[in-house]
Design an enzyme around this catalytic site. Structure first.
Site, PDB file in Angstrom:
ATOM      1  N   PRO A   1      89.059  35.833  39.871  1.00  0.00           N
ATOM      2  CA  PRO A   1      89.580  37.201  39.748  1.00  0.00           C
ATOM      3  C   PRO A   1      89.787  37.832  41.123  1.00  0.00           C
ATOM      4  O   PRO A   1      88.842  37.959  41.896  1.00  0.00           O
ATOM      5  CB  PRO A   1      88.498  37.929  38.955  1.00  0.00           C
ATOM      6  CG  PRO A   1      87.617  36.863  38.398  1.00  0.00           C
ATOM      7  CD  PRO A   1      87.721  35.707  39.331  1.00  0.00           C
ATOM      8  N   GLU A   2      91.001  38.176  41.425  1.00  0.00           N
ATOM      9  CA  GLU A   2      91.336  38.868  42.668  1.00  0.00           C
ATOM     10  C   GLU A   2      91.883  40.246  42.291  1.00  0.00           C
ATOM     11  O   GLU A   2      91.762  40.655  41.146  1.00  0.00           O
ATOM     12  CB  GLU A   2      92.360  38.040  43.465  1.00  0.00           C
ATOM     13  CG  GLU A   2      91.855  36.626  43.740  1.00  0.00           C
ATOM     14  CD  GLU A   2      92.859  35.726  44.441  1.00  0.00           C
ATOM     15  OE1 GLU A   2      93.737  36.236  45.157  1.00  0.00           O
ATOM     16  OE2 GLU A   2      92.753  34.498  44.275  1.00  0.00           O
TER      17      GLU A   2
END
Length: 276
Positions: free
Chosen positions: A2-3
């Site tokens: 997750p960015e």
DNA sequence: CTTGTGTCCTGTAGGC
DNA sequence: TGCCTACAGGACACAA
């Protein structure tokens, strides 16, 4: 992983489901998921409080609570947040907040590297001081080619390494840094101080565009245990990747074989023809 | 200050 | 079939 686009997607999906809800119980299955203060203090600190809204800074997701409290999540590599009926079990669940509408917010994290922190006001503990030193997000208006140039021009580390440094610009991780470098036509191994003003301008633009597109497509789901939306569905940006996870396949632009290199403990993929 | 390396953690892929 | 090992990776501590 997750960015920024994944966390922003999660924030947008959770906001209408959580805002105004009261936390009525907490179940912690893995104590080390609590980064601050302690398991007991976190439980005692959140029960009975209402969620007033959600915000985000870089890859940190923030649940604002009544009384100036904040629950801050970092999903690291494999964390996910799901809203489920409180009776439903969640795979790899490490922590669960029961809500006053019969639902629950479940923090699932197979690798147990993700963390949740409870802070009061702006009293940030040492474990979160990195959050205060983060650079601009590439999608905020004040982020510019000039800003990126100031951050990069005197540095001799590899540009890939610096894009992952949250003090340079925040929210960028392995997927979007590789994709931005492809769009900008820059090899990840290049030393930052070797980049021309024109290349840095292209990189700044590429970071902006790739993150915005990532948000538009609700993030990148490579494997379904690494990133899913709060309802369990997958993102869509994996269908538009040019180099990440594509090593050994043909570049969609020129047909050359995509390469993968190791740069200080992490991998980066690039096209040897399109990126110089 | 800057840069590079090791560590955390555990499910999964791949080898045999 | 099933055991075993290497691997991935964001942030940070630490060394040089």
């Amino acid at each position: 992983m997750p960015e920024l686009p994944e966390i922003e997607t999660i924030r947008r999906r959770l906001e209408p489901q959580l805002t105004g809800k009261r936390i009525i119980n907490v179940r912690i299955k893995r104590a080390d998921i609590v980064g601050h203060p302690t398991v007991q203090r976190l439980i005692k600190g959140v029960i009975g409080r209402r969620i007033t809204g959600l915000s985000r800074r870089g890859k940190y997701l923030i649940l604002n609570l009544t009384g100036q409290g904040k629950l801050i999540f970092h999903l690291r590599l494999s964390g996910a947040l799901f809203v489920v009926e409180d009776s439903k079990e969640v795979k790899f669940e490490r922590l669960r907040f029961g809500l006053d509408d019969g639902k629950a917010l479940s923090f699932s994290e197979p690798r147990v590297l993700g963390r949740v922190y409870l802070i009061e006001g702006n009293n940030y503990p040492a474990v979160l001081c990195g959050m205060l030193r983060m650079g601009l997000e590439p999608i905020e208006p004040s982020f510019s080619a000039k800003y990126l140039q100031e951050k990069l021009q005197s540095r001799k580390a590899r540009v890939k390494t610096l894009l992952l440094d949250q003090r340079v610009c925040c929210g960028v991780g392995n997927i979007y840094s590789d994709e931005a470098l492809f769009r900008a036509g820059i090899r990840p191994l290049r030393r930052a101080n070797s980049l021309t003003a024109r290349e840095i301008a292209r990189l700044a633009q590429a970071l902006r565009s790739v993150l915005k597109q990532g948000i538009k497509w609700c993030g990148t789901t490579m494997d379904d245990w690494r990133y899913l939306l709060p309802d369990g569905s997958a993102g869509g940006f994996q269908n538009y990747l040019a180099v990440f996870g594509k090593a050994g396949t043909a570049c969609r632009r020129c047909g050359s074989t995509i390469r993968r290199v190791r740069i200080s403990n992490r991998y980066s993929s690039y096209c040897p023809e399109c990126q110089r």
